[in-house]
Design an enzyme around this catalytic site. Structure first.
Site, PDB file in Angstrom:
ATOM      1  CB  ALA A  70      22.213   2.486  23.167  1.00 45.12           C
ATOM      2  CG  ASP A  71      16.600   0.559  19.772  1.00 49.47           C
ATOM      3  OD1 ASP A  71      16.619  -0.631  20.132  1.00 49.47           O
ATOM      4  OD2 ASP A  71      16.065   0.942  18.721  1.00 49.47           O
ATOM      5  CB  THR A  72      21.473   0.168  16.944  1.00 45.51           C
ATOM      6  OG1 THR A  72      22.365   0.706  17.930  1.00 45.51           O
ATOM      7  CG2 THR A  72      22.084   0.369  15.563  1.00 45.51           C
TER       8      THR A  72
END
Length: 230
Positions: A70-72
């Protein structure tokens, strides 16, 4: 055949979140270049970085495995009105500048979730966007918060769950997304691989985070996922 889950992340918050729903997984820390490309939009940016993390961890996973990455990113407006991707601050001064730019205004937090099947490289990618209204905290609060070191490893230089600073007010969207891993989006991505959680995801998430979520019905109603080739 049992499917092994791997979380490709260095974030303690993502490990905390995925543990709320009792998924059994192994941890694979990864390092990728998280600098945005010239002219890259927020949606493309988080999707690219999440996919890069999954691909980076693929060769480390063993057996019949799924890699979760995941990347935010925090997306706000700059002084010229153009969209700005707020990543992790370079130093304390950068953190203060970010917090001043975000205070008293709403911005968006976007997380891309990627699940990669190691056997054939199949990807399922999903994105979650949450509108985040920040309260009008003062300069003294910023100084105290930054001096504690908490913002330095966080996109946008803040943690929504920080009890002392509590920078966000009147949030109506996905709280887990702002922390870095939207669990309902992860659940519906894993469902594409016939992997289901042991617990009810919305109930476990709300109980664990102490947050009354109003959007999980819509999120879990399917759709918005995109399958990507190997």
């Amino acid at each position: 055949m049992n499917i092994h889950l791997y979380l490709a992340s260095n974030s303690p918050r993502r490990k905390e979140l995925i543990s709320l729903v009792k998924w059994e997984y192994n941890h694979l820390p990864v390092e990728v270049d998280e600098n945005p490309l010239p002219g890259e939009g927020g949606s493309d940016y988080v999707a690219r970085i999440a996919n890069a993390k999954a691909q980076s961890a693929r060769h480390l996973a063993r057996g019949n495995s799924l890699v979760i990455a995941a990347d935010t990113a925090v997306l706000g407006s700059g002084i010229d009105g153009k969209m700005v991707i707020y990543g992790k601050p370079k130093d304390a001064q950068d953190a203060k500048d970010m917090l001043r730019a975000l205070r008293g205004r709403s911005h968006q937090v976007m997380t891309a979730v990627t699940v990669l099947r190691t056997q054939d490289g199949m990807l399922v990618s999903d994105r979650c966007t949450t509108d985040v209204p920040m309260r009008a905290y003062g300069d003294a609060e910023i100084e105290a918060y930054v001096s504690g070191g908490d913002p330095l490893d966080k996109a946008g230089a803040y943690a929504i769950q920080h009890a002392g600073f509590h920078p966000v007010e009147n949030l109506a969207g996905c709280y887990a997304n702002v922390m870095g891993l939207p669990l309902c989006h992860l659940a519906r991505a894993l469902k594409k691989f016939n992997v289901r959680p042991q617990l009810d995801v919305p109930s476990a998430c709300q109980a664990g985070l102490g947050y009354n979520c109003h959007v999980y019905h819509e999120i879990l109603s399917e759709g918005n996922q995109e399958r990507l080739p190997a």
